[in-house]
Structures are given as C-alpha cells and as structure tokens.
Design a protein around this motif. Structure first.
Motif, PDB file in Angstrom:
ATOM      1  N   ILE A 126      63.564   4.608 -23.058  1.00 15.54           N
ATOM      2  CA  ILE A 126      62.262   5.273 -22.905  1.00 15.54           C
ATOM      3  C   ILE A 126      61.386   4.343 -22.064  1.00 15.54           C
ATOM      4  O   ILE A 126      61.566   3.127 -22.085  1.00 15.54           O
ATOM      5  N   ARG A 127      60.433   4.889 -21.365  1.00 14.41           N
ATOM      6  CA  ARG A 127      59.592   4.069 -20.474  1.00 14.41           C
ATOM      7  C   ARG A 127      58.970   2.866 -21.191  1.00 14.41           C
ATOM      8  O   ARG A 127      58.821   1.810 -20.604  1.00 14.41           O
ATOM      9  N   ASP A 128      58.626   3.025 -22.464  1.00 15.86           N
ATOM     10  CA  ASP A 128      57.985   1.910 -23.174  1.00 15.86           C
ATOM     11  C   ASP A 128      58.947   1.158 -24.101  1.00 15.86           C
ATOM     12  O   ASP A 128      58.521   0.470 -25.025  1.00 15.86           O
ATOM     13  N   GLY A 129      60.253   1.256 -23.845  1.00 17.02           N
ATOM     14  CA  GLY A 129      61.210   0.460 -24.608  1.00 17.02           C
ATOM     15  C   GLY A 129      62.497   1.206 -24.901  1.00 17.02           C
ATOM     16  O   GLY A 129      62.829   2.195 -24.256  1.00 17.02           O
ATOM     17  N   GLU A 130      63.227   0.684 -25.884  1.00 20.69           N
ATOM     18  CA  GLU A 130      64.465   1.313 -26.351  1.00 20.69           C
ATOM     19  C   GLU A 130      64.216   1.872 -27.743  1.00 20.69           C
ATOM     20  O   GLU A 130      63.540   1.252 -28.563  1.00 20.69           O
ATOM     21  N   SER A 131      64.812   3.013 -28.026  1.00 23.81           N
ATOM     22  CA  SER A 131      64.478   3.741 -29.252  1.00 23.81           C
ATOM     23  C   SER A 131      65.298   3.340 -30.479  1.00 23.81           C
ATOM     24  O   SER A 131      65.145   3.938 -31.537  1.00 23.81           O
ATOM     25  N   PHE A 132      66.153   2.330 -30.367  1.00 22.20           N
ATOM     26  CA  PHE A 132      67.022   1.974 -31.498  1.00 22.20           C
ATOM     27  C   PHE A 132      66.222   1.671 -32.766  1.00 22.20           C
ATOM     28  O   PHE A 132      66.548   2.170 -33.845  1.00 22.20           O
ATOM     29  N   GLU A 133      65.183   0.861 -32.677  1.00 20.75           N
ATOM     30  CA  GLU A 133      64.402   0.495 -33.872  1.00 20.75           C
ATOM     31  C   GLU A 133      63.732   1.718 -34.499  1.00 20.75           C
ATOM     32  O   GLU A 133      63.635   1.824 -35.720  1.00 20.75           O
ATOM     33  N   TRP A 134      63.307   2.662 -33.675  1.00 23.11           N
ATOM     34  CA  TRP A 134      62.698   3.888 -34.185  1.00 23.11           C
ATOM     35  C   TRP A 134      63.734   4.732 -34.928  1.00 23.11           C
ATOM     36  O   TRP A 134      63.482   5.209 -36.032  1.00 23.11           O
ATOM     37  N   MET A 135      64.930   4.881 -34.319  1.00 20.24           N
ATOM     38  CA  MET A 135      65.985   5.650 -34.986  1.00 20.24           C
ATOM     39  C   MET A 135      66.410   4.968 -36.288  1.00 20.24           C
ATOM     40  O   MET A 135      66.663   5.637 -37.291  1.00 20.24           O
ATOM     41  N   LEU A 136      66.455   3.660 -36.292  1.00 22.59           N
ATOM     42  CA  LEU A 136      66.807   2.911 -37.498  1.00 22.59           C
ATOM     43  C   LEU A 136      65.741   3.109 -38.579  1.00 22.59           C
ATOM     44  O   LEU A 136      66.067   3.321 -39.754  1.00 22.59           O
ATOM     45  N   ALA A 137      64.478   3.084 -38.196  1.00 23.30           N
ATOM     46  CA  ALA A 137      63.390   3.328 -39.153  1.00 23.30           C
ATOM     47  C   ALA A 137      63.479   4.749 -39.722  1.00 23.30           C
ATOM     48  O   ALA A 137      63.263   4.963 -40.917  1.00 23.30           O
ATOM     49  N   LEU A 138      63.823   5.709 -38.875  1.00 22.05           N
ATOM     50  CA  LEU A 138      64.024   7.086 -39.341  1.00 22.05           C
ATOM     51  C   LEU A 138      65.157   7.147 -40.354  1.00 22.05           C
ATOM     52  O   LEU A 138      65.034   7.756 -41.420  1.00 22.05           O
ATOM     53  N   ARG A 139      66.289   6.509 -40.017  1.00 19.67           N
ATOM     54  CA  ARG A 139      67.453   6.524 -40.897  1.00 19.67           C
ATOM     55  C   ARG A 139      67.112   5.901 -42.262  1.00 19.67           C
ATOM     56  O   ARG A 139      67.494   6.404 -43.302  1.00 19.67           O
ATOM     57  N   LYS A 140      66.372   4.807 -42.247  1.00 19.25           N
ATOM     58  CA  LYS A 140      66.015   4.134 -43.501  1.00 19.25           C
ATOM     59  C   LYS A 140      65.018   4.956 -44.317  1.00 19.25           C
ATOM     60  O   LYS A 140      65.078   4.953 -45.542  1.00 19.25           O
ATOM     61  N   SER A 141      64.127   5.662 -43.648  1.00 14.72           N
ATOM     62  CA  SER A 141      63.115   6.460 -44.350  1.00 14.72           C
ATOM     63  C   SER A 141      63.654   7.803 -44.830  1.00 14.72           C
ATOM     64  O   SER A 141      63.279   8.276 -45.896  1.00 14.72           O
ATOM     65  N   PHE A 142      64.508   8.420 -44.021  1.00 13.83           N
ATOM     66  CA  PHE A 142      65.005   9.767 -44.300  1.00 13.83           C
ATOM     67  C   PHE A 142      66.523   9.771 -44.130  1.00 13.83           C
ATOM     68  O   PHE A 142      67.038  10.169 -43.089  1.00 13.83           O
ATOM     69  N   THR A 143      67.224   9.346 -45.144  1.00  6.86           N
ATOM     70  CA  THR A 143      68.672   9.121 -45.041  1.00  6.86           C
ATOM     71  C   THR A 143      69.462  10.385 -44.701  1.00  6.86           C
ATOM     72  O   THR A 143      70.528  10.300 -44.118  1.00  6.86           O
ATOM     73  N   PHE A 144      68.951  11.545 -45.048  1.00 11.06           N
ATOM     74  CA  PHE A 144      69.662  12.808 -44.812  1.00 11.06           C
ATOM     75  C   PHE A 144      69.447  13.352 -43.407  1.00 11.06           C
ATOM     76  O   PHE A 144      70.129  14.283 -42.985  1.00 11.06           O
ATOM     77  N   CYS A 145      68.503  12.791 -42.665  1.00 15.90           N
ATOM     78  CA  CYS A 145      68.146  13.289 -41.341  1.00 15.90           C
ATOM     79  C   CYS A 145      69.323  13.134 -40.378  1.00 15.90           C
ATOM     80  O   CYS A 145      69.972  12.102 -40.331  1.00 15.90           O
ATOM     81  N   LYS A 146      69.595  14.173 -39.589  1.00 14.04           N
ATOM     82  CA  LYS A 146      70.637  14.123 -38.563  1.00 14.04           C
ATOM     83  C   LYS A 146      70.010  13.551 -37.290  1.00 14.04           C
ATOM     84  O   LYS A 146      68.991  14.057 -36.833  1.00 14.04           O
ATOM     85  N   ILE A 147      70.625  12.502 -36.748  1.00 16.23           N
ATOM     86  CA  ILE A 147      70.043  11.826 -35.589  1.00 16.23           C
ATOM     87  C   ILE A 147      71.074  11.724 -34.471  1.00 16.23           C
ATOM     88  O   ILE A 147      72.218  11.343 -34.711  1.00 16.23           O
ATOM     89  N   ALA A 148      70.625  12.054 -33.266  1.00 20.76           N
ATOM     90  CA  ALA A 148      71.467  11.916 -32.074  1.00 20.76           C
ATOM     91  C   ALA A 148      70.740  11.059 -31.052  1.00 20.76           C
ATOM     92  O   ALA A 148      69.543  11.232 -30.815  1.00 20.76           O
ATOM     93  N   CYS A 149      71.480  10.147 -30.447  1.00 24.51           N
ATOM     94  CA  CYS A 149      70.961   9.277 -29.401  1.00 24.51           C
ATOM     95  C   CYS A 149      71.592   9.688 -28.078  1.00 24.51           C
ATOM     96  O   CYS A 149      72.813   9.828 -27.984  1.00 24.51           O
ATOM     97  N   LEU A 150      70.765   9.868 -27.043  1.00 25.03           N
ATOM     98  CA  LEU A 150      71.233  10.250 -25.716  1.00 25.03           C
ATOM     99  C   LEU A 150      71.018   9.081 -24.761  1.00 25.03           C
ATOM    100  O   LEU A 150      69.954   8.463 -24.775  1.00 25.03           O
ATOM    101  N   SER A 151      72.032   8.772 -23.977  1.00 22.77           N
ATOM    102  CA  SER A 151      71.874   7.669 -23.043  1.00 22.77           C
ATOM    103  C   SER A 151      72.886   7.774 -21.908  1.00 22.77           C
ATOM    104  O   SER A 151      73.989   8.282 -22.092  1.00 22.77           O
ATOM    105  N   GLY A 152      72.521   7.238 -20.760  1.00 26.26           N
ATOM    106  CA  GLY A 152      73.449   7.158 -19.647  1.00 26.26           C
ATOM    107  C   GLY A 152      74.481   6.072 -19.866  1.00 26.26           C
ATOM    108  O   GLY A 152      75.621   6.191 -19.463  1.00 26.26           O
TER     109      GLY A 152
END
Length: 124
Positions: A64-90
């Motif tokens: 993302i223009r202001d960084g990489e989203s790994f920490e955000w996805m990790l925070a989501l996973r820790k907060s909402f364990t049932f959430c389905k998450i997909a990461c898109l990247s080249g």
C-alpha cells in the motif's frame, strides 16, 4: 435483506480502479462493503470496530502507498479469529508467504481473478 444481516467485507486497496471493481463484486455477492485506500484508514477502522460488528471477510493488497499491510492483517487475525482474510500481491518475500500461511491468511499473486479470490474465500 437488511444491512445488519449482510456479511461484512473490508477491502484495503490503494489502486482506485481495482478497489472500485472489488467493491462492486462484493456488493453483487451480497456483502456490506467498507473500503480503505490507506493503512491509516484501515487501522482507524480496526480500532473503532467492536466485537459486535467485525468484518466477516477481508481482502487486502500487501503493498500500500503508506506501507505493507501484514501488521494490519495480523491485528485483524488476532482480534477476529474467524475472519476470512486474503492478501493480494504481485510478489511476496518467502518469509511473508510463510507467515501468512501460519496465520491462516490466503495469498494471491497479481494478476488474479477477483471472482476466484471471492470463491476461495467463501469456501475457506
């Protein structure tokens, strides 16, 4: 169907055209969609989300223009364990790919079929 009954989809993508297309696909598939163009917006939404209204599904670009989203996805996973998450990247570094799998986050290489992403998330 009222919005309260819709599945909630969050999209983090800084490419406006791709984000617009992803929002449209999500809405057609019956999601209530929130979209973000920056990590700052995405982290603000995460901080403001209660356990009563978490996202069911998240699709996030990695670079993302202001960084990489790994920490955000990790925070989501820790907060909402049932959430389905997909990461898109080249291209993801091998350690990041490993960490995504370890945290049960699907990854897709760009270019990809958005319908395939949503189909696989639905089955996940």
């Amino acid at each position: 169907m009222t919005e309260a009954k819709l599945k909630r989809l969050w999209i983090l993508e800084d490419d406006t055209d791709l984000r617009t297309m992803m929002v449209a696909i999500g809405e057609v598939l019956g999601y209530s969609v929130k979209d973000f163009s920056s990590l700052k917006e995405a982290f603000e939404a995460l901080r403001g989300t209660s356990a009563q209204s978490p996202p069911d599904t998240v699709v996030s670009d990695f670079h993302i223009r202001d960084g990489e989203s790994f920490e955000w996805m990790l925070a989501l996973r820790k907060s909402f364990t049932f959430c389905k998450i997909a990461c898109l990247s080249g291209m993801l570094p091998s350690q990041v790919s490993y960490d995504l799998r370890r945290w049960n986050i699907l990854s897709f290489e760009k270019p990809m079929s958005l319908s395939e992403v949503f189909t696989l998330l639905d089955r996940h």
